[in-house]
Design a protein around this motif. Structure first.
Motif, PDB file in Angstrom:
ATOM      1  N   ASN A  55      40.664  47.396  38.217  1.00 39.32           N
ATOM      2  CA  ASN A  55      40.237  48.538  37.419  1.00 39.32           C
ATOM      3  C   ASN A  55      40.640  48.378  35.959  1.00 39.32           C
ATOM      4  OD1 ASN A  55      39.359  49.561  39.831  1.00 39.32           O
ATOM      5  ND2 ASN A  55      41.007  51.067  40.059  1.00 39.32           N
ATOM      6  N   ASP A  56      39.897  49.021  35.100  1.00 37.56           N
ATOM      7  CA  ASP A  56      40.285  49.082  33.697  1.00 37.56           C
ATOM      8  C   ASP A  56      41.362  50.140  33.516  1.00 37.56           C
ATOM      9  OD1 ASP A  56      38.597  47.138  32.740  1.00 37.56           O
ATOM     10  OD2 ASP A  56      36.922  48.538  32.511  1.00 37.56           O
ATOM     11  N   SER A  57      42.406  49.796  32.744  1.00 39.69           N
ATOM     12  CA  SER A  57      43.479  50.755  32.449  1.00 39.69           C
ATOM     13  C   SER A  57      43.783  50.674  30.965  1.00 39.69           C
ATOM     14  CB  SER A  57      44.741  50.440  33.258  1.00 39.69           C
ATOM     15  OG  SER A  57      44.496  50.613  34.644  1.00 39.69           O
ATOM     16  N   ASP A  58      43.657  51.820  30.291  1.00 36.35           N
ATOM     17  CA  ASP A  58      43.878  51.843  28.846  1.00 36.35           C
ATOM     18  C   ASP A  58      45.302  51.451  28.480  1.00 36.35           C
ATOM     19  OD1 ASP A  58      41.295  52.612  28.464  1.00 36.35           O
ATOM     20  OD2 ASP A  58      41.736  54.758  28.323  1.00 36.35           O
ATOM     21  N   PHE A  59      46.284  51.808  29.320  1.00 36.48           N
ATOM     22  CA  PHE A  59      47.674  51.536  28.944  1.00 36.48           C
ATOM     23  C   PHE A  59      47.948  50.037  28.869  1.00 36.48           C
ATOM     24  CE2 PHE A  59      48.055  51.502  33.575  1.00 36.48           C
ATOM     25  CZ  PHE A  59      48.980  50.510  33.822  1.00 36.48           C
TER      26      PHE A  59
ATOM     27  N   SER B 238      40.279  41.317  30.765  1.00 39.36           N
ATOM     28  CA  SER B 238      40.196  41.998  32.057  1.00 39.36           C
ATOM     29  C   SER B 238      38.864  41.695  32.710  1.00 39.36           C
ATOM     30  CB  SER B 238      40.387  43.498  31.894  1.00 39.36           C
ATOM     31  OG  SER B 238      39.364  44.047  31.082  1.00 39.36           O
ATOM     32  N   SER B 239      38.863  41.772  34.033  1.00 44.00           N
ATOM     33  CA  SER B 239      37.652  41.481  34.789  1.00 44.00           C
ATOM     34  C   SER B 239      37.678  42.271  36.082  1.00 44.00           C
ATOM     35  CB  SER B 239      37.556  39.978  35.075  1.00 44.00           C
ATOM     36  OG  SER B 239      36.508  39.700  35.973  1.00 44.00           O
TER      37      SER B 239
ATOM     38  N   ILE C 196      48.886  37.207  35.599  1.00 41.06           N
ATOM     39  CA  ILE C 196      47.719  37.870  36.182  1.00 41.06           C
ATOM     40  C   ILE C 196      48.164  39.223  36.715  1.00 41.06           C
ATOM     41  CG2 ILE C 196      46.037  37.819  38.075  1.00 41.06           C
ATOM     42  CD1 ILE C 196      45.810  34.835  37.688  1.00 41.06           C
ATOM     43  N   VAL C 197      47.402  40.248  36.372  1.00 44.34           N
ATOM     44  CA  VAL C 197      47.677  41.612  36.836  1.00 44.34           C
ATOM     45  C   VAL C 197      46.636  41.982  37.872  1.00 44.34           C
ATOM     46  CG1 VAL C 197      47.977  44.023  36.180  1.00 44.34           C
ATOM     47  CG2 VAL C 197      48.586  42.199  34.553  1.00 44.34           C
ATOM     48  N   LEU C 198      47.082  42.282  39.090  1.00 37.84           N
ATOM     49  CA  LEU C 198      46.188  42.837  40.108  1.00 37.84           C
ATOM     50  C   LEU C 198      46.263  44.350  39.972  1.00 37.84           C
ATOM     51  CD1 LEU C 198      46.960  40.613  43.244  1.00 37.84           C
ATOM     52  CD2 LEU C 198      45.268  40.261  41.439  1.00 37.84           C
ATOM     53  N   ASN C 199      45.263  44.914  39.307  1.00 38.68           N
ATOM     54  CA  ASN C 199      45.316  46.322  38.916  1.00 38.68           C
ATOM     55  C   ASN C 199      44.497  47.177  39.870  1.00 38.68           C
ATOM     56  OD1 ASN C 199      45.885  48.622  37.469  1.00 38.68           O
ATOM     57  ND2 ASN C 199      44.339  48.239  35.886  1.00 38.68           N
ATOM     58  N   GLN C 200      45.208  47.722  40.875  1.00 39.23           N
ATOM     59  CA  GLN C 200      44.662  48.685  41.811  1.00 39.23           C
ATOM     60  C   GLN C 200      43.451  48.143  42.574  1.00 39.23           C
ATOM     61  OE1 GLN C 200      45.814  52.392  38.893  1.00 39.23           O
ATOM     62  NE2 GLN C 200      44.400  52.846  40.536  1.00 39.23           N
ATOM     63  N   LEU C 201      43.660  46.979  43.207  1.00 38.68           N
ATOM     64  CA  LEU C 201      42.667  46.423  44.117  1.00 38.68           C
ATOM     65  C   LEU C 201      42.868  47.014  45.509  1.00 38.68           C
ATOM     66  CD1 LEU C 201      42.710  42.598  43.219  1.00 38.68           C
ATOM     67  CD2 LEU C 201      41.051  44.323  42.497  1.00 38.68           C
ATOM     68  N   LYS C 202      41.749  47.371  46.172  1.00 38.28           N
ATOM     69  CA  LYS C 202      41.859  47.885  47.535  1.00 38.28           C
ATOM     70  C   LYS C 202      42.069  46.746  48.519  1.00 38.28           C
ATOM     71  CE  LYS C 202      39.054  51.999  46.653  1.00 38.28           C
ATOM     72  NZ  LYS C 202      37.828  52.764  47.020  1.00 38.28           N
ATOM     73  N   ASN C 203      41.446  45.605  48.262  1.00 35.26           N
ATOM     74  CA  ASN C 203      41.590  44.425  49.105  1.00 35.26           C
ATOM     75  C   ASN C 203      41.803  43.204  48.216  1.00 35.26           C
ATOM     76  OD1 ASN C 203      40.768  45.319  52.002  1.00 35.26           O
ATOM     77  ND2 ASN C 203      39.177  46.209  50.685  1.00 35.26           N
ATOM     78  N   ILE C 204      42.479  42.208  48.780  1.00 32.06           N
ATOM     79  CA  ILE C 204      42.638  40.930  48.088  1.00 32.06           C
ATOM     80  C   ILE C 204      41.905  39.891  48.923  1.00 32.06           C
ATOM     81  CG2 ILE C 204      44.255  39.259  47.101  1.00 32.06           C
ATOM     82  CD1 ILE C 204      46.384  41.416  47.145  1.00 32.06           C
ATOM     83  N   PRO C 205      40.719  39.475  48.516  1.00 33.72           N
ATOM     84  CA  PRO C 205      39.950  38.506  49.303  1.00 33.72           C
ATOM     85  C   PRO C 205      40.725  37.201  49.488  1.00 33.72           C
ATOM     86  CG  PRO C 205      38.609  39.471  47.560  1.00 33.72           C
ATOM     87  CD  PRO C 205      40.017  39.889  47.300  1.00 33.72           C
TER      88      PRO C 205
ATOM     89  N   ASP D 217      46.511  50.135  44.735  1.00 35.15           N
ATOM     90  CA  ASP D 217      45.580  51.255  44.745  1.00 35.15           C
ATOM     91  C   ASP D 217      46.018  52.233  45.835  1.00 35.15           C
ATOM     92  OD1 ASP D 217      42.735  52.134  43.738  1.00 35.15           O
ATOM     93  OD2 ASP D 217      42.710  52.386  45.928  1.00 35.15           O
ATOM     94  N   LYS D 218      45.763  53.504  45.625  1.00 34.02           N
ATOM     95  CA  LYS D 218      46.209  54.500  46.608  1.00 34.02           C
ATOM     96  C   LYS D 218      45.482  54.360  47.937  1.00 34.02           C
ATOM     97  CE  LYS D 218      43.239  58.100  44.628  1.00 34.02           C
ATOM     98  NZ  LYS D 218      43.229  59.443  43.991  1.00 34.02           N
ATOM     99  N   GLU D 219      44.341  53.654  47.946  1.00 33.31           N
ATOM    100  CA  GLU D 219      43.593  53.449  49.179  1.00 33.31           C
ATOM    101  C   GLU D 219      43.584  51.967  49.567  1.00 33.31           C
ATOM    102  OE1 GLU D 219      39.731  55.062  48.624  1.00 33.31           O
ATOM    103  OE2 GLU D 219      40.430  57.136  48.379  1.00 33.31           O
ATOM    104  N   LEU D 220      44.638  51.263  49.241  1.00 32.19           N
ATOM    105  CA  LEU D 220      44.676  49.823  49.510  1.00 32.19           C
ATOM    106  C   LEU D 220      44.636  49.533  51.009  1.00 32.19           C
ATOM    107  CD1 LEU D 220      47.691  48.798  50.656  1.00 32.19           C
ATOM    108  CD2 LEU D 220      48.339  49.207  48.308  1.00 32.19           C
ATOM    109  N   ASN D 221      44.164  48.344  51.342  1.00 26.19           N
ATOM    110  CA  ASN D 221      44.126  47.864  52.717  1.00 26.19           C
ATOM    111  C   ASN D 221      45.466  47.178  52.991  1.00 26.19           C
ATOM    112  OD1 ASN D 221      43.781  46.272  55.062  1.00 26.19           O
ATOM    113  ND2 ASN D 221      41.558  46.231  54.745  1.00 26.19           N
ATOM    114  N   ILE D 222      46.337  47.862  53.742  1.00 29.91           N
ATOM    115  CA  ILE D 222      47.688  47.338  53.989  1.00 29.91           C
ATOM    116  C   ILE D 222      47.632  45.965  54.642  1.00 29.91           C
ATOM    117  CG2 ILE D 222      49.808  47.708  55.318  1.00 29.91           C
ATOM    118  CD1 ILE D 222      49.521  50.674  54.815  1.00 29.91           C
TER     119      ILE D 222
END
Length: 651
Positions: free
Chosen positions: A319-323, A337-338, A354-363, A385-390
């Motif tokens: 995700n894009d994050s302004d901070f 960012s991508s 590398i920043v993993l910014n709120q990914l739900k899954n990591i392929p 992410d709050k809905e991440l795949n544990i």
């Protein structure tokens, strides 16, 4: 009395020869009776008595002469040690920079070496230990030559280490007496004087080299206090030990060019910051110098360098994050960012962070690329992410770390604890803050991941932790950083935390490094497999320990260099960067063990007032008083007595 050759006494059997000869010559007289020779009988009786006395005297002188000769060849002597035992002196001579000062008679180290040369014995063997080297099994001449050329060392002397080194050397020689000698000012670098020197059971003789004065002004350190578009403000910490000092000149140079000069005063036993401004530059070889005649002169000059700043390559995936874009500014970072769908996997090896910014899954493809990235020295920051795949995250964690994510808890918790000792916060806080405005989170992911806690909740669980792994630095936030979950992004703490994670991902060269300490330098340069970087100046050149990565080279130095000053990091003939080294500030300490403290530290320590006193005692104990000349004289006298008896004793 002792004998060098006691086996000679087997020849005591030779004493039987003169005894047998004497017995053979003692013939009995026959009695012959004559009627008119009574007068002749009286003369004959007197002659027999004189002859027997003469023979007994001759026998005695011969026995005494032979016995004296046997004693002569056995070489008797008086000494506190056996003559075949050699005395081996283990001498630790502290050659640290704190000895590069003048006592009442001159430079302390040079006076100590001269006294060792004058008082050491030709008959002894020596092992010389300095802070840098060990020289074993030396003759007196070899010992003298080394002492004449002992250099000052920037390496701090570790007294306990030297004691153990001496202990380890004494297991290869037989028929040897040992003397363990420590010559130092016994400077200590911490406030803990209660070192017991465990595992040291031998007797040690200590000579304390005393200082004639207790005043010193030193340049303790430097830091960049402000960095604007036009100029750089540099602050130097000046430390004073002793009384108040006034009007001390201080000058700033760029290499050999004078930039600024002023004077300052400093209070008793105090520290003071002095600030200079310099123009914004790509390569500044800075030297600050104070002019003051005190106990140590080596700490009156301080070297530093400012190079063109290397930008840390950072890629944010998700995700894009302004901070993030506000913290990772273009002045210090090359930030991009991508989205997960548009990631260019070819650019991952070129990044430092590398920043993993709120990914739900990591392929799995991204997982494999990231693990390879970590193995090659890259760093990783994970914001969930709050809905991440544990399950997806745990699969990824199992590739490089121990532990896993358990569950999400929707508890409102305050962030209350900061690990001020973590490297992320070095020089961030002037004091340990305990009353800051606590940010909070709405929910968090519990986990069993192993690693140091950097920021913690009020329940002592980690909000930000560094995950232990064998490769590189991986940071994990246990909560998303969106505005609906936490107000941490509005806290002043977020800027130094995220900024320093980015800065630490590329170990850019510091303004200065300390000699004889482990230093890490990262050069943002891609080199070929057969290429190496060197560090050099006019006096020395060496190849440091180095690791090559796809987009950088990591250098590590410790034992070298040995001299303070400026050094170039070069690839073949191309100079990549200039770095500066200084002597450890601990060498400027005026804290020393007193004589009483030394004897209390270990009961096997004996302190002497001077090197001369110590070696006088050693030489007296090792002195040998030979007696063979006395017994040779007795043998000669016995022979002369025998000659006189034979010539003048009439029978």
């Amino acid at each position: 009395m002792q004998f060098k050759h006691p086996e000679v006494f087997y020849f005591l059997l030779l004493l039987l020869i003169p005894i047998l000869v004497h017995l053979f010559q003692l013939q009995k007289f026959k009695k012959v009776a004559f009627t008119n020779v009574s007068f002749l009988k009286k003369i004959s009786l007197e002659t027999r008595k004189s002859s027997r006395l003469k023979k007994w005297l001759i026998l005695s002188t011969r026995l005494l002469g032979l016995l004296a000769l046997l004693f002569t060849f056995s070489q008797p002597y008086f000494s506190s040690k056996k003559v075949e035992e050699k005395n081996h002196n283990f001498v630790y001579l502290d050659n640290s920079m704190s000895l590069n000062t003048n006592g009442s008679n001159g430079n302390k180290l040079r006076i100590a070496t001269q006294e060792l040369i004058e008082n050491s014995s030709e008959l002894d063997e020596y092992t010389l230990l300095t802070n840098d080297e060990i020289y074993r099994d030396l003759t007196k001449k070899e010992f003298e030559e080394l002492l004449k050329n002992v250099p000052f060392s920037s390496k701090k002397g570790n007294l306990e280490q030297k004691l153990l080194e001496i202990e380890s050397q004494k297991n290869t020689k037989s028929k040897t007496l040992y003397k363990n000698i420590l010559i130092s000012d016994f400077q200590y670098f911490t406030k803990n004087k209660n070192t017991k020197f465990t595992n040291v059971n031998s007797a040690f003789s200590l000579v304390k080299l005393k200082n004639s004065q207790q005043n010193n002004v030193s340049i303790d350190s430097m830091f960049i206090s402000n960095n604007t578009a036009d100029e750089i403000n540099i602050s130097f910490v000046i430390k004073n030990q002793g009384g108040e000092k006034k009007d001390i000149p201080v000058a700033l140079y760029d290499d050999e060019n004078l930039i600024n000069k002023r004077s300052f005063s400093i209070e008793k036993d105090n520290a003071k910051n002095i600030e200079f401004s310099i123009p914004k530059t790509t390569n500044f070889k800075g030297k600050i110098q104070i002019t003051f005649d005190d106990i140590f002169l080596f700490d009156n000059t301080f070297f530093f360098s400012i190079n063109s700043q290397q930008k840390t390559q950072i890629l944010s995936i998700g995700n894009d994050s302004d901070f993030l874009s506000r913290i990772f500014t273009q002045e210090s970072f090359d930030f991009s960012s991508s989205s997960l769908q548009n990631v260019n996997y070819n650019t991952i090896p070129e990044q430092q962070l590398i920043v993993l910014n709120q990914l739900k899954n990591i392929p799995s493809v991204l997982q494999n690329s990231l693990v390879q990235f970590l193995k090659e020295g890259g760093h990783l920051l994970i914001i969930p992410d709050k809905e991440l795949n544990i399950s997806s995250y745990n699969t990824f964690f199992r590739l490089f770390a121990n532990g896993s994510i358990n569950e999400v808890r929707k508890d409102s918790l305050k962030i209350t604890k900061i690990n001020f000792d973590h490297p992320l916060y070095t020089n961030v806080f002037s004091k340990r803050v305990s009353n800051f405005q606590f940010p909070s989170v709405a929910y968090q992911f519990t986990n069993t991941l192993q690693g140091d806690q950097i920021i913690s909740y009020e329940n002592n669980r980690a909000f930000l932790q560094e995950i232990s792994n064998p490769y590189s630095e991986v940071y994990w936030f246990s909560s998303p950083l969106d505005s609906k979950t936490t107000n941490f992004t509005n806290s002043p703490l977020i800027v130094p935390t995220i900024f320093n994670i980015g800065q630490r991902s590329l170990e850019v060269s510091k303004p200065f490094y300390t000699l004889q300490e482990e230093n890490t330098i990262e050069i943002n340069k891609k080199i070929k497999k057969d290429e190496i970087l060197t560090i050099s100046n006019e006096a020395e050149s060496f190849i440091p320990l180095q690791q090559s990565y796809p987009n950088k080279v990591k250098l590590t130095t410790k034992e070298k260099p040995i001299l303070p000053g400026f050094y170039k990091i070069s690839l073949k003939e191309q100079a990549l960067e200039t770095i500066a080294y200084n002597i450890s500030k601990e060498e400027s300490s005026l804290d020393f063990y007193s004589t009483n403290e030394l004897t209390k530290v270990n009961e096997n320590f004996k302190v002497y007032d001077s090197i001369e006193e110590l070696f006088t005692e050693i030489n007296q104990k090792n002195e040998v008083q030979w007696l063979w000349k006395l017994f040779l004289a007795i043998a000669i006298v016995s022979l002369l007595l025998e000659i006189l008896i034979l010539k003048f004793f009439r029978t």
